[in-house]
Design a protein around this motif. Structure first.
Motif, PDB file in Angstrom:
ATOM      1  N   ALA A 120      -5.765   1.663  -4.179  1.00  0.00           N
ATOM      2  CA  ALA A 120      -6.056   0.545  -3.277  1.00  0.00           C
ATOM      3  C   ALA A 120      -5.223  -0.655  -3.688  1.00  0.00           C
ATOM      4  O   ALA A 120      -4.823  -0.801  -4.844  1.00  0.00           O
ATOM      5  N   THR A 121      -4.976  -1.534  -2.709  1.00  0.00           N
ATOM      6  CA  THR A 121      -4.245  -2.767  -2.964  1.00  0.00           C
ATOM      7  C   THR A 121      -5.069  -3.942  -2.466  1.00  0.00           C
ATOM      8  O   THR A 121      -5.894  -3.799  -1.559  1.00  0.00           O
ATOM      9  N   GLY A 122      -4.847  -5.096  -3.065  1.00  0.00           N
ATOM     10  CA  GLY A 122      -5.573  -6.293  -2.660  1.00  0.00           C
ATOM     11  C   GLY A 122      -4.947  -7.520  -3.265  1.00  0.00           C
ATOM     12  O   GLY A 122      -4.074  -7.434  -4.137  1.00  0.00           O
ATOM     13  N   GLY A 123      -5.409  -8.657  -2.834  1.00  0.00           N
ATOM     14  CA  GLY A 123      -4.818  -9.901  -3.299  1.00  0.00           C
ATOM     15  C   GLY A 123      -5.255 -10.316  -4.691  1.00  0.00           C
ATOM     16  O   GLY A 123      -4.535 -11.031  -5.383  1.00  0.00           O
ATOM     17  N   THR A 143       0.834  -1.200   0.000  1.00  0.00           N
ATOM     18  CA  THR A 143       0.000   0.000   0.000  1.00  0.00           C
ATOM     19  C   THR A 143       0.871   1.252   0.000  1.00  0.00           C
ATOM     20  O   THR A 143       0.623   2.197  -0.756  1.00  0.00           O
ATOM     21  N   ARG A 144       1.899   1.275   0.837  1.00  0.00           N
ATOM     22  CA  ARG A 144       2.838   2.402   0.845  1.00  0.00           C
ATOM     23  C   ARG A 144       3.591   2.478  -0.481  1.00  0.00           C
ATOM     24  O   ARG A 144       3.849   3.574  -1.015  1.00  0.00           O
ATOM     25  N   ARG A 148     -10.361  -9.135  -8.503  1.00  0.00           N
ATOM     26  CA  ARG A 148     -11.819  -9.189  -8.348  1.00  0.00           C
ATOM     27  C   ARG A 148     -12.359  -8.056  -7.485  1.00  0.00           C
ATOM     28  O   ARG A 148     -13.529  -7.701  -7.578  1.00  0.00           O
ATOM     29  N   HIS A 149     -11.508  -7.489  -6.633  1.00  0.00           N
ATOM     30  CA  HIS A 149     -11.966  -6.452  -5.714  1.00  0.00           C
ATOM     31  C   HIS A 149     -11.684  -5.031  -6.217  1.00  0.00           C
ATOM     32  O   HIS A 149     -11.907  -4.061  -5.481  1.00  0.00           O
ATOM     33  N   SER A 150     -11.207  -4.905  -7.446  1.00  0.00           N
ATOM     34  CA  SER A 150     -10.787  -3.590  -7.928  1.00  0.00           C
ATOM     35  C   SER A 150     -11.931  -2.577  -7.978  1.00  0.00           C
ATOM     36  O   SER A 150     -11.705  -1.378  -7.819  1.00  0.00           O
ATOM     37  N   LEU A 151     -13.157  -3.027  -8.172  1.00  0.00           N
ATOM     38  CA  LEU A 151     -14.289  -2.094  -8.261  1.00  0.00           C
ATOM     39  C   LEU A 151     -14.636  -1.447  -6.922  1.00  0.00           C
ATOM     40  O   LEU A 151     -15.417  -0.495  -6.880  1.00  0.00           O
ATOM     41  N   ALA A 152     -14.045  -1.942  -5.837  1.00  0.00           N
ATOM     42  CA  ALA A 152     -14.296  -1.318  -4.531  1.00  0.00           C
ATOM     43  C   ALA A 152     -13.874   0.147  -4.530  1.00  0.00           C
ATOM     44  O   ALA A 152     -14.434   0.964  -3.792  1.00  0.00           O
ATOM     45  N   LEU A 153     -12.902   0.501  -5.358  1.00  0.00           N
ATOM     46  CA  LEU A 153     -12.504   1.900  -5.468  1.00  0.00           C
ATOM     47  C   LEU A 153     -13.670   2.771  -5.904  1.00  0.00           C
ATOM     48  O   LEU A 153     -13.817   3.908  -5.454  1.00  0.00           O
ATOM     49  N   GLU A 154     -14.501   2.231  -6.780  1.00  0.00           N
ATOM     50  CA  GLU A 154     -15.586   3.029  -7.344  1.00  0.00           C
ATOM     51  C   GLU A 154     -16.862   2.963  -6.518  1.00  0.00           C
ATOM     52  O   GLU A 154     -17.588   3.948  -6.431  1.00  0.00           O
ATOM     53  N   TYR A 155     -17.147   1.822  -5.896  1.00  0.00           N
ATOM     54  CA  TYR A 155     -18.421   1.741  -5.172  1.00  0.00           C
ATOM     55  C   TYR A 155     -18.289   2.004  -3.670  1.00  0.00           C
ATOM     56  O   TYR A 155     -19.311   2.110  -2.981  1.00  0.00           O
ATOM     57  N   ALA A 165      -3.211  -5.342  -7.602  1.00  0.00           N
ATOM     58  CA  ALA A 165      -3.299  -6.677  -7.012  1.00  0.00           C
ATOM     59  C   ALA A 165      -1.888  -7.220  -6.794  1.00  0.00           C
ATOM     60  O   ALA A 165      -0.904  -6.668  -7.298  1.00  0.00           O
ATOM     61  N   THR A 166      -1.787  -8.297  -6.055  1.00  0.00           N
ATOM     62  CA  THR A 166      -0.475  -8.866  -5.737  1.00  0.00           C
ATOM     63  C   THR A 166       0.317  -9.175  -6.998  1.00  0.00           C
ATOM     64  O   THR A 166       1.510  -8.861  -7.093  1.00  0.00           O
ATOM     65  N   ASP A 167      -0.327  -9.744  -8.003  1.00  0.00           N
ATOM     66  CA  ASP A 167       0.368 -10.125  -9.240  1.00  0.00           C
ATOM     67  C   ASP A 167       0.824  -8.930 -10.058  1.00  0.00           C
ATOM     68  O   ASP A 167       1.713  -9.064 -10.916  1.00  0.00           O
TER      69      ASP A 167
END
Length: 205
Positions: free
Chosen positions: A117-120, A19-20, A123-130, A151-153
C-alpha cells in the motif's frame, strides 16, 4: 527449469503512480529470488485504472467484458499475486475493493499473495493489517507475513541506513518467492463455472 507466473495488480489513480512503482519493486524482488532458485518467471502487470469502467459494468451485470475478462483469467491462473493499493481515509481505495468484489469467492483459495500500500504518511501503515489482510484472509488466500507500506517520504532515501523500505521490499519478495516456488503450477480457471446455461434457466423447454 520450472516456470511460474506472477500477476501484479495496482490500484493507483495517477500516472506516474507510486502505487505502480511499489508493485514493480515488489515483483522485481520476488523475481530475483525465484530466478536464484532456478525458476523462470513471467510477470503480468495490471493497472485497475485502465479497466475501471469494465469493473463497474461487471458489478452491474454480473459478467466480465472486454479487457477485464482476460485480466480475471490471468489472475485466477497465476502462481502468485502482488496486490497494491493507495490508502484513502485509512483504508484501501474504492477501485481496489470493487475489483476484489467481482472476483469469484473461491478463485483465490490458497493463492500466494503479497500485499502493499502507498500513502502520504506512515500513520496509515497499519491499514494493511486491519483492512487489507482480513479481506484476503476472508477469501482464503495464502497471504505473505510481510506486507509493505510506502509513504511519500520513503521514496526519497536510497540506502537501508536511512530508509527501511528497500530491505522490507526484499524480505517481502523473498517470502512470496518461497510460497510461489513451493506451489504446484496453477491451471486456467473457468470464469463461468457454475453459471447456468440458457436451457437450465428456461427449464429445458
Amino acid at each position: 527449469m520450472s516456470e511460474r507466473t506472477i500477476v501484479t495488480v495496482s490500484a493507483g489513480l495517477g500516472q506516474p503512480s507510486s502505487t505502480r512503482l511499489l508493485a514493480d519493486r515488489l515483483s522485481e524482488a520476488a523475481v530475483t529470488e525465484l530466478e536464484a532458485r532456478g525458476v523462470r518467471v513471467t510477470v503480468e502487470a495490471v493497472e485497475l485504472r485502465d479497466i475501471a469502467h469494465e469493473i463497474v459494468n461487471n458489478m452491474l451485470t454480473g459478467f466480465p467484458t472486454g479487457e477485464l475478462t482476460g485480466v480475471l483469467e490471468k489472475l485466477t491462473a497465476a502462481d502468485g499475486l502482488i496486490l497494491v493499493t493507495p490508502l484513502f481515509t485509512t483504508t484501501y481505495s474504492g477501485l481496489f475493493k470493487s475489483f476484489i468484489d467481482i472476483i469469484d469467492k473461491d478463485a483465490l483459495t490458497d493463492m500466494p499473495v503479497l500485499l502493499g500500500a502507498t500513502g502520504g504518511t506512515p500513520r496509515h501503515s497499519l491499514a494493511l493489517e486491519y483492512s487489507m489482510r482480513p479481506l484476503l484472509t476472508y477469501l482464503r488466500a495464502d497471504v505473505a507475513t510481510t506486507s509493505v507500506f510506502a509513504a511519500t517520504d520513503d521514496w526519497a532515501g536510497e540506502g537501508d541506513q536511512v530508509n527501511p523500505l528497500p530491505g522490507r521490499i526484499r524480505r517481502a519478495g523473498r517470502e512470496l518467492a518461497e510460497m510461489v516456488a513451493a506451489r504446484e503450477n496453477a491451471g486456467p480457471a473457468d470464469l463461468y463455472d457454475g453459471v447456468p446455461s440458457f436451457d437450465q434457466m428456461l427449464g429445458n423447454v
